[in-house]
Design a protein around this motif. Structure first.
Motif, PDB file in Angstrom:
ATOM      1  N   ALA A 222     -14.969  64.475  38.012  1.00  0.00           N
ATOM      2  CA  ALA A 222     -14.628  63.185  38.612  1.00  0.00           C
ATOM      3  C   ALA A 222     -13.299  62.656  38.080  1.00  0.00           C
ATOM      4  O   ALA A 222     -12.644  61.847  38.747  1.00  0.00           O
ATOM      5  N   THR A 223     -12.879  63.104  36.908  1.00  0.00           N
ATOM      6  CA  THR A 223     -11.611  62.617  36.349  1.00  0.00           C
ATOM      7  C   THR A 223     -10.417  63.447  36.794  1.00  0.00           C
ATOM      8  O   THR A 223      -9.278  63.041  36.581  1.00  0.00           O
ATOM      9  N   LEU A 224     -10.640  64.609  37.389  1.00  0.00           N
ATOM     10  CA  LEU A 224      -9.548  65.493  37.801  1.00  0.00           C
ATOM     11  C   LEU A 224      -9.201  65.247  39.270  1.00  0.00           C
ATOM     12  O   LEU A 224     -10.090  65.060  40.096  1.00  0.00           O
ATOM     13  N   PRO A 225      -7.914  65.273  39.613  1.00  0.00           N
ATOM     14  CA  PRO A 225      -7.529  65.044  41.010  1.00  0.00           C
ATOM     15  C   PRO A 225      -8.019  66.177  41.910  1.00  0.00           C
ATOM     16  O   PRO A 225      -7.883  67.355  41.577  1.00  0.00           O
ATOM     17  N   GLY A 226      -8.624  65.815  43.023  1.00  0.00           N
ATOM     18  CA  GLY A 226      -9.081  66.797  44.003  1.00  0.00           C
ATOM     19  C   GLY A 226     -10.418  67.441  43.656  1.00  0.00           C
ATOM     20  O   GLY A 226     -10.874  68.322  44.369  1.00  0.00           O
ATOM     21  N   ARG A 227     -11.056  67.027  42.577  1.00  0.00           N
ATOM     22  CA  ARG A 227     -12.357  67.546  42.141  1.00  0.00           C
ATOM     23  C   ARG A 227     -12.393  69.079  42.190  1.00  0.00           C
ATOM     24  O   ARG A 227     -13.164  69.684  42.935  1.00  0.00           O
TER      25      ARG A 227
ATOM     26  N   ARG B 149     -25.205  69.808  30.493  1.00  0.00           N
ATOM     27  CA  ARG B 149     -24.022  70.548  30.949  1.00  0.00           C
ATOM     28  C   ARG B 149     -23.608  70.082  32.336  1.00  0.00           C
ATOM     29  O   ARG B 149     -22.418  69.874  32.608  1.00  0.00           O
ATOM     30  N   ALA B 150     -24.570  69.887  33.222  1.00  0.00           N
ATOM     31  CA  ALA B 150     -24.264  69.450  34.585  1.00  0.00           C
ATOM     32  C   ALA B 150     -23.631  68.056  34.586  1.00  0.00           C
ATOM     33  O   ALA B 150     -22.664  67.807  35.317  1.00  0.00           O
ATOM     34  N   GLU B 151     -24.158  67.143  33.753  1.00  0.00           N
ATOM     35  CA  GLU B 151     -23.581  65.794  33.672  1.00  0.00           C
ATOM     36  C   GLU B 151     -22.156  65.836  33.121  1.00  0.00           C
ATOM     37  O   GLU B 151     -21.274  65.131  33.615  1.00  0.00           O
ATOM     38  N   ALA B 152     -21.930  66.668  32.119  1.00  0.00           N
ATOM     39  CA  ALA B 152     -20.594  66.773  31.521  1.00  0.00           C
ATOM     40  C   ALA B 152     -19.596  67.338  32.531  1.00  0.00           C
ATOM     41  O   ALA B 152     -18.466  66.843  32.645  1.00  0.00           O
TER      42      ALA B 152
END
Length: 104
Positions: free
Chosen positions: A91-96, A82-85
């Motif tokens: 990481a793929t979303l702007p602004g994390r 779950r943590a890796e997902a």
């Protein structure tokens, strides 16, 4: 992990894009093969029984390749934790935004 140039398919982990590629291209190649075998040059060279056998051989070859790549991909496949997902998604979303929510 390392990937193949141009396509980026994993060479170390269970990448299921390879059997997907093989299966989809079988759906394109086999009808074209069958059509080519109906052309006059093929009809003069091979009997109908031989031409049908060639299509079956092509289909079985694609099936063998598909199964080989599927089982080799599944053998090395590992579901992310779950943590890796969540980290990969963040990481793929702007602004994390997921990390920002966790900092609050």
């Amino acid at each position: 992990g390392p990937g193949l140039p141009l396509v980026g398919w994993s060479t170390s982990g269970g990448d299921l894009r390879v059997p997907h590629f093989v299966g989809l291209h079988a759906l394109q190649v086999l009808p074209v093969l069958a059509w080519l075998l109906t052309r006059p040059a093929a009809r003069r060279r091979w009997s109908e029984r031989q031409r049908v056998a060639l299509v079956w051989i092509g289909g079985l070859a694609f099936l063998a390749a598909l199964l080989w790549f599927l089982f080799s991909g599944l053998r090395r496949f590992r579901w992310p934790s779950r943590a890796e997902a969540l980290e990969r998604l963040d990481a793929t979303l702007p602004g994390r935004p997921l990390q920002a929510l966790g900092d609050a």
